[in-house]
Design a protein around this motif. Sequence first.
Motif, PDB file in Angstrom:
ATOM      1  N   ALA A  38       0.781  -1.148  -0.169  1.00 26.46           N
ATOM      2  CA  ALA A  38       0.060   0.088  -0.026  1.00 26.46           C
ATOM      3  C   ALA A  38       0.918   1.400   0.001  1.00 26.46           C
ATOM      4  N   THR A  39       0.558   1.993  -0.946  1.00 30.17           N
ATOM      5  CA  THR A  39       1.360   3.379  -1.006  1.00 30.17           C
ATOM      6  C   THR A  39       0.454   4.547  -1.321  1.00 30.17           C
ATOM      7  N   ALA A  40       0.725   5.669  -0.711  1.00 25.51           N
ATOM      8  CA  ALA A  40       0.143   6.990  -1.155  1.00 25.51           C
ATOM      9  C   ALA A  40       1.110   7.975  -1.059  1.00 25.51           C
ATOM     10  N   GLY A  41       0.859   8.716  -2.070  1.00 25.98           N
ATOM     11  CA  GLY A  41       1.698   9.670  -2.276  1.00 25.98           C
ATOM     12  C   GLY A  41       1.532  10.862  -3.447  1.00 25.98           C
ATOM     13  N   LYS A  42       2.448  11.532  -4.122  1.00 22.22           N
ATOM     14  CA  LYS A  42       2.256  12.613  -5.014  1.00 22.22           C
ATOM     15  C   LYS A  42       2.803  11.985  -6.258  1.00 22.22           C
ATOM     16  N   LEU A  43       2.750  12.633  -7.611  1.00 18.11           N
ATOM     17  CA  LEU A  43       3.322  12.252  -8.582  1.00 18.11           C
ATOM     18  C   LEU A  43       4.755  11.984  -8.684  1.00 18.11           C
ATOM     19  N   ASP A  44       5.294  11.228  -9.279  1.00 22.52           N
ATOM     20  CA  ASP A  44       6.714  10.988  -9.322  1.00 22.52           C
ATOM     21  C   ASP A  44       7.302  12.071  -9.979  1.00 22.52           C
ATOM     22  N   GLU A  45       8.173  12.695  -9.141  1.00 21.12           N
ATOM     23  CA  GLU A  45       8.981  14.214  -9.560  1.00 21.12           C
ATOM     24  C   GLU A  45       9.755  13.790 -10.736  1.00 21.12           C
ATOM     25  N   ASN A  46      10.415  12.477 -10.631  1.00 20.09           N
ATOM     26  CA  ASN A  46      11.378  12.271 -11.764  1.00 20.09           C
ATOM     27  C   ASN A  46      10.675  12.008 -12.907  1.00 20.09           C
ATOM     28  N   MET A  47       9.642  11.367 -12.893  1.00 16.23           N
ATOM     29  CA  MET A  47       8.827  11.126 -14.412  1.00 16.23           C
ATOM     30  C   MET A  47       8.198  12.448 -15.108  1.00 16.23           C
ATOM     31  N   LEU A  48       7.821  13.223 -13.973  1.00 14.98           N
ATOM     32  CA  LEU A  48       7.236  14.543 -14.562  1.00 14.98           C
ATOM     33  C   LEU A  48       8.457  15.178 -14.951  1.00 14.98           C
ATOM     34  N   PHE A  49       9.526  15.506 -14.637  1.00 12.49           N
ATOM     35  CA  PHE A  49      10.688  16.086 -14.841  1.00 12.49           C
ATOM     36  C   PHE A  49      10.973  15.693 -16.486  1.00 12.49           C
ATOM     37  N   TYR A  50      11.127  14.389 -16.447  1.00 10.18           N
ATOM     38  CA  TYR A  50      11.094  13.855 -17.853  1.00 10.18           C
ATOM     39  C   TYR A  50      10.393  14.208 -18.945  1.00 10.18           C
ATOM     40  N   LEU A  51       8.908  14.167 -18.613  1.00 13.09           N
ATOM     41  CA  LEU A  51       8.196  14.657 -19.608  1.00 13.09           C
ATOM     42  C   LEU A  51       8.105  16.151 -19.914  1.00 13.09           C
ATOM     43  N   LEU A  52       8.329  16.914 -18.726  1.00 14.20           N
ATOM     44  CA  LEU A  52       8.850  18.440 -18.950  1.00 14.20           C
ATOM     45  C   LEU A  52       9.888  18.923 -19.554  1.00 14.20           C
ATOM     46  N   SER A  53      10.967  17.746 -19.650  1.00 11.22           N
ATOM     47  CA  SER A  53      12.098  18.000 -20.515  1.00 11.22           C
ATOM     48  C   SER A  53      12.131  17.762 -21.966  1.00 11.22           C
ATOM     49  N   ARG A  54      10.798  16.828 -22.194  1.00 16.12           N
ATOM     50  CA  ARG A  54      10.748  16.454 -23.404  1.00 16.12           C
ATOM     51  C   ARG A  54       9.537  17.530 -24.256  1.00 16.12           C
ATOM     52  N   GLY A  55       9.337  18.767 -23.409  1.00 13.41           N
ATOM     53  CA  GLY A  55       8.547  19.809 -24.271  1.00 13.41           C
ATOM     54  C   GLY A  55       7.196  19.941 -23.734  1.00 13.41           C
ATOM     55  N   LEU A  56       6.673  18.999 -22.755  1.00 10.94           N
ATOM     56  CA  LEU A  56       5.055  19.106 -22.441  1.00 10.94           C
ATOM     57  C   LEU A  56       4.826  20.126 -21.444  1.00 10.94           C
ATOM     58  N   GLU A  57       3.656  20.686 -21.567  1.00  9.35           N
ATOM     59  CA  GLU A  57       3.197  21.528 -20.501  1.00  9.35           C
ATOM     60  C   GLU A  57       3.025  20.679 -19.273  1.00  9.35           C
ATOM     61  N   ARG A  58       3.248  21.654 -18.094  1.00 14.54           N
ATOM     62  CA  ARG A  58       3.133  20.926 -16.863  1.00 14.54           C
ATOM     63  C   ARG A  58       1.663  20.251 -16.552  1.00 14.54           C
ATOM     64  N   ASP A  59       0.532  20.798 -17.056  1.00 14.05           N
ATOM     65  CA  ASP A  59      -0.760  20.322 -16.583  1.00 14.05           C
ATOM     66  C   ASP A  59      -0.853  19.130 -17.803  1.00 14.05           C
ATOM     67  N   THR A  60      -0.381  19.011 -18.824  1.00 14.52           N
ATOM     68  CA  THR A  60      -0.394  17.963 -19.784  1.00 14.52           C
ATOM     69  C   THR A  60       0.242  16.776 -19.347  1.00 14.52           C
ATOM     70  N   ALA A  61       1.444  17.034 -18.772  1.00 12.48           N
ATOM     71  CA  ALA A  61       2.447  16.028 -18.004  1.00 12.48           C
ATOM     72  C   ALA A  61       1.816  15.234 -16.796  1.00 12.48           C
TER      73      ALA A  61
END
Length: 437
Positions: free
Chosen positions: A372-395
């Motif tokens: 069982a886990t509860a937490g926020k979005l994976d910051e590493n995955m979010l950073f990866y998507l942002l680095s590929r040019g996606l807007e934050r909301d879309t990512a």
Amino acid sequence: MSALTARIAEDFAASSASEPPAAAHAAQRRAAAFTALESAGLPSTRDENWKYANLRSLERVRFRPAPPVAALPAGTELPAAVPGIARFVFIDGRFAPAHSAALTGAAGAVTLLSQAADEPHGELDGPPAAVATDERFALLNQAFATDGLAVEVQRAGAAPPVQLEVLFVASAEAQSGASYPSLEVRLAPGAELTLIERHLSAGAGASFVASAAHVTLERGARLEHYRLQELDSRSTFFDTLSAELAGNAAYRLHGINTGAHSARTTLALRLNGEHADLALAIAALGDRQQVQDAYAVVEHAAPNARTVQTFRGIAAGRARVAFNGKIIVDAGARGTDSQQSLRGLLAGPDAEIDVRPQLEIYTDDVRCSHGATAGKLDENMLFYLLSRGLERDTAQRLLKWAFLEDVIAQIALRPLRRQVEERLAGQLRDEALRELL
């Protein structure tokens, strides 16, 4: 007697006087359910398994069944029918033949409870006083329900499995009356059924819905059961499902909970036969001030049975999403194989996620695991998507989508899966994602 119980008693008396006379067996069953409910009362937040549920809405409810309506409110659009699947529609707990398939042919296994009310119907005819605290809302349904669907499937040899869809539509305001969907399913040895059960809203009313379903799977039976709770954001929903599995029976239960202002689902599942197989997969989305609460207790009462339990929940805004999954392994249930994967995602600073796995094991010869886990979005995955040019909301929305995929991918009916995906894309407010479906 509490004030709430007194109000229920008043509405029960008024309902008994105003509804058409019921057959003797149905009247006795309703009276017995009400007597048990009057004695035991409904759960409260003092009960451990109800501390996350929102019970305050009961203060404003009128419990008597909503008055009959001739048709759906003007402008109501039902979801597109799944090709090849017979559809049955109930409005505020009453059968709506104008929107339903005929009770013939492939639907020959289907009976209205109001038409077969003088015959016994499974567990709901057992002693009501035996109903556990967590299932007392089923007593409320038994006391007030005016109609429902009984599905009984016999083994059909080489014939394709029976496929049915049941839509329970709530249209009445909670202050004018309640909706009591009722569903009973029995599969004979070796029988197969695909069942879609949807709970929807029509009109602008803030409805109160107390639903109850009971499933019995005989030896070797197989049930694929999709349960979609899609009520509007003002409604209140209490739901109880109980099920019993005989030896070699297989139950695939998929729950998608996205609607209602306050929703509570109780699942009581018992594996009575050797090699019974249960797969439970639930996804829940809460936004704004929604409450999505679920409690699932699975009892292994026979050897060598298997349970796989998957939950994925997302809470945004000020929503609360909770899932309590309990596995009980009886002393004689050696060889039990049980897996739990419960994950919650916090998508708002004021949101709350509660995931709670529980194990009660009374024998040594088992394989039981839980996570069982509860937490926020994976910051590493979010950073990866942002680095590929996606807007934050879309990512962020893409990561939420991927988070739910563990449950969504298990929907085998492609047309239904597409409908679910489109609704989830709407919930996530991502039109670009919807266009890709």
